[in-house]
Write a protein that holds these residues in place. Structure first.
Motif, PDB file in Angstrom:
ATOM      1  N   UNK A 194       0.871  -1.206  -0.026  1.00 38.42           N
ATOM      2  CA  UNK A 194       0.009   0.122   0.009  1.00 38.42           C
ATOM      3  C   UNK A 194       0.843   1.180  -0.096  1.00 38.42           C
ATOM      4  N   UNK A 195       2.048   1.117   0.627  1.00 34.27           N
ATOM      5  CA  UNK A 195       2.864   2.467   0.814  1.00 34.27           C
ATOM      6  C   UNK A 195       3.589   2.700  -0.467  1.00 34.27           C
ATOM      7  N   UNK A 196       3.758   1.696  -1.211  1.00 33.72           N
ATOM      8  CA  UNK A 196       4.454   1.691  -2.742  1.00 33.72           C
ATOM      9  C   UNK A 196       3.339   2.440  -3.488  1.00 33.72           C
ATOM     10  N   UNK A 197       2.016   1.815  -3.210  1.00 33.02           N
ATOM     11  CA  UNK A 197       1.179   2.405  -4.286  1.00 33.02           C
ATOM     12  C   UNK A 197       0.934   3.927  -3.973  1.00 33.02           C
ATOM     13  N   UNK A 198       0.901   4.429  -2.697  1.00 29.65           N
ATOM     14  CA  UNK A 198       0.896   5.787  -2.035  1.00 29.65           C
ATOM     15  C   UNK A 198       1.853   6.640  -2.842  1.00 29.65           C
ATOM     16  N   UNK A 199       3.326   6.097  -2.800  1.00 27.77           N
ATOM     17  CA  UNK A 199       4.274   6.927  -3.028  1.00 27.77           C
ATOM     18  C   UNK A 199       4.331   7.004  -4.629  1.00 27.77           C
ATOM     19  N   UNK A 200       3.722   6.118  -5.256  1.00 29.72           N
ATOM     20  CA  UNK A 200       3.705   6.174  -6.703  1.00 29.72           C
ATOM     21  C   UNK A 200       2.869   7.166  -7.334  1.00 29.72           C
ATOM     22  N   UNK A 201       1.578   7.013  -6.502  1.00 25.03           N
ATOM     23  CA  UNK A 201       0.531   7.830  -6.604  1.00 25.03           C
ATOM     24  C   UNK A 201       0.888   9.481  -6.236  1.00 25.03           C
ATOM     25  N   UNK A 202       1.679   9.478  -5.620  1.00 30.90           N
ATOM     26  CA  UNK A 202       2.216  11.066  -5.314  1.00 30.90           C
ATOM     27  C   UNK A 202       3.032  11.498  -6.482  1.00 30.90           C
ATOM     28  N   UNK A 203       3.838  10.566  -7.051  1.00 30.40           N
ATOM     29  CA  UNK A 203       4.728  10.985  -8.134  1.00 30.40           C
ATOM     30  C   UNK A 203       3.928  11.138  -9.548  1.00 30.40           C
ATOM     31  N   UNK A 237      -9.606  18.206 -12.350  1.00 26.02           N
ATOM     32  CA  UNK A 237      -9.470  17.897 -13.732  1.00 26.02           C
ATOM     33  C   UNK A 237      -9.184  16.570 -14.001  1.00 26.02           C
ATOM     34  N   UNK A 238      -7.912  16.312 -14.948  1.00 25.40           N
ATOM     35  CA  UNK A 238      -7.587  15.270 -15.287  1.00 25.40           C
ATOM     36  C   UNK A 238      -6.172  14.672 -14.284  1.00 25.40           C
ATOM     37  N   UNK A 239      -6.124  15.632 -13.236  1.00 31.03           N
ATOM     38  CA  UNK A 239      -4.962  15.068 -12.380  1.00 31.03           C
ATOM     39  C   UNK A 239      -5.532  14.920 -10.854  1.00 31.03           C
ATOM     40  N   UNK A 240      -4.902  14.131  -9.875  1.00 24.75           N
ATOM     41  CA  UNK A 240      -5.302  14.120  -8.457  1.00 24.75           C
ATOM     42  C   UNK A 240      -4.184  14.771  -7.738  1.00 24.75           C
ATOM     43  N   UNK A 241      -4.813  15.601  -6.976  1.00 22.14           N
ATOM     44  CA  UNK A 241      -4.035  16.375  -6.177  1.00 22.14           C
ATOM     45  C   UNK A 241      -3.904  15.965  -4.938  1.00 22.14           C
ATOM     46  N   UNK A 242      -2.817  15.930  -4.210  1.00 19.40           N
ATOM     47  CA  UNK A 242      -2.573  15.358  -2.763  1.00 19.40           C
ATOM     48  C   UNK A 242      -3.122  16.499  -1.606  1.00 19.40           C
ATOM     49  N   UNK A 243      -3.628  15.842  -0.604  1.00 21.29           N
ATOM     50  CA  UNK A 243      -4.090  16.740   0.310  1.00 21.29           C
ATOM     51  C   UNK A 243      -2.942  17.208   1.060  1.00 21.29           C
ATOM     52  N   UNK A 244      -3.107  17.996   2.101  1.00 26.09           N
ATOM     53  CA  UNK A 244      -1.946  18.481   3.108  1.00 26.09           C
ATOM     54  C   UNK A 244      -1.580  17.323   3.736  1.00 26.09           C
TER      55      UNK A 244
END
Length: 305
Positions: free
Chosen positions: A13-22, A60-67
Motif C-alpha cells: 500500500x505504501x508503494x502504491x501511495x508513493x507512486x500516486x504521489x509521483x 481535472x485530469x490530475x489527482x492533487x494530494x491533500x495536506x
C-alpha cells in the motif's frame, strides 16, 4: 502506532501511495506498477481508511494530494529508501550470472560519445544484464531519479532530489569543430565571424560560450540549432560552419573522419560532468558495480583519485 501495530500495514500500500504521489494519476500509477486500475483504486480506498484522510482530490485530469498526503510523503519516502537499502545490502551480485535490468539516464553527448565503451565493458563482464537508457538532461534528471524511472543519471546537473547523491566524473574543456580545410587555427576574430552550429535540447540559440564572449565584448552568430550531437559531422561537411562541443564529444566526432578539433581562441572555464544516483540504492551491490563501471569509462583520471 507502535511497531506491533505495523503488522497490519501492507507495505505494498505504501508503494502504491508513493507512486500516486509521483504520478498523480490512477492510470499512470497502474502502468508504472504493472497492476490494473481496479487494484490501484482498491489500494487507494484502503490507504484512505488507514490514514483517515482523502489523500487525493481529483482536479481535472490530475489527482492533487491533500495536506496530510504531503506530510505523509515527506516522512514515508526516506523510510522506504532505508528499507530498500537494508534489503539490497543482503543481496549478492555476480555480474557474470546476473540478469539485472539497469535503468540509466544519459545526456545526449554522453550517450553518443561515452556509452559505446561502457557497453563493451558491460557485455564482457555481465552478458546477461539489460541496460535501458533514457534520454536525460539537467531538467529531466531530477524527476526521473525521484520517480525511480532511473537509478543513476549522467550529465550536467543542477538541482537534485533531497535523497540523491552526486559525484563529479570529469571536468571538460570545450573544443572547436570545423570541416573546412583552411590551414591554421581560428583567431578570435575568425571565430566570431564564422557561422555557428549549437546543440541544444531545448532549441536555444545561445549557451555558455555566448556568456564567455560577452565578457570580452564579443558575440557570435548561431545559424543552426540541433537537438543532438551525432549528426554534426554530416551537417558541418562542406560548409564554413563551426561548432563548440565537449572534448570527449569532439574526440568521438573527429574519429569518424571529416572533422578536425582545435582549442578555442578564448579562455573558458571547464564544466563538470556529473553522475547522480538515488540515495536508496547507494549501497545496492549491483548499483555500486554499475556506478564503478560508469566512473571507469565516463570519468577522467582525476575522478578516480
Amino acid at each position: 502506532m507502535n511497531r506491533n501495530d505495523l503488522r497490519r500495514v501492507d507495505l505494498n500500500l505504501l508503494i502504491v501511495f508513493e507512486t500516486l504521489m509521483h504520478e498523480r494519476s490512477v492510470t499512470r500509477a497502474a502502468e508504472k506498477l504493472f497492476l490494473g486500475q481496479p487494484a490501484i483504486s482498491a489500494a487507494l480506498a484502503r490507504l484512505r481508511s488507514l490514514f483517515d484522510d482523502p489523500l487525493f482530490v481529483r482536479t481535472g485530469r490530475s489527482m492533487e494530494p491533500s495536506a496530510r498526503a504531503v506530510e505523509i510523503f515527506a516522512l514515508l519516502s526516506p523510510a522506504l529508501d532505508s528499507i530498500s537499502t537494508a534489503v539490497s545490502r543482503a543481496a549478492d551480485f555476480d555480474p557474470a550470472t546476473s540478469t539485472a535490468v539497469f535503468r540509466i539516464g544519459l545526456s545526449d553527448d554522453v550517450e553518443f560519445a561515452l556509452l559505446p565503451a561502457l557497453l563493451k565493458r558491460l557485455r564482457a563482464e555481465a552478458p546477461g544484464v539489460v541496460l535501458v537508457v533514457r534520454r536525460a538532461n539537467y531538467l529531466l534528471t531530477p524527476s526521473l531519479l525521484a520517480s525511480g524511472e532511473i537509478s543513476v543519471g549522467v550529465g550536467y546537473t543542477v538541482e537534485l532530489p533531497a535523497n540523491a547523491k552526486r559525484k563529479v566524473l570529469r571536468r571538460n574543456k570545450p573544443k572547436l569543430l570545423r570541416a573546412d580545410s583552411a590551414p591554421g587555427a581560428l583567431s578570435l576574430d575568425d571565430y566570431c565571424a564564422r557561422p555557428h552550429a549549437l546543440v541544444s535540447f531545448a532549441g536555444d540559440l545561445s549557451g555558455f560560450i555566448d556568456e564567455e564572449l560577452a565578457k570580452l565584448g564579443r558575440s557570435r552568430h548561431v545559424v543552426l540549432a540541433v537537438p543532438q550531437f551525432n549528426g554534426l559531422g554530416t551537417l558541418l561537411a562542406g560548409t564554413d560552419i563551426v561548432a563548440t562541443v565537449p572534448d570527449y564529444t569532439a574526440a568521438a566526432l573527429t574519429a569518424a573522419g571529416g572533422l578536425r578539433a582545435e582549442d578555442l581562441p578564448l579562455e573558458t572555464g571547464s564544466f563538470e560532468l556529473h553522475m547522480a544516483w538515488r540515495g536508496a540504492q547507494d549501497n545496492d551491490p549491483a548499483e555500486r558495480w554499475l556506478r564503478s563501471r560508469i566512473q571507469m569509462f565516463f570519468g577522467d583520471p582525476d575522478s578516480l583519485m
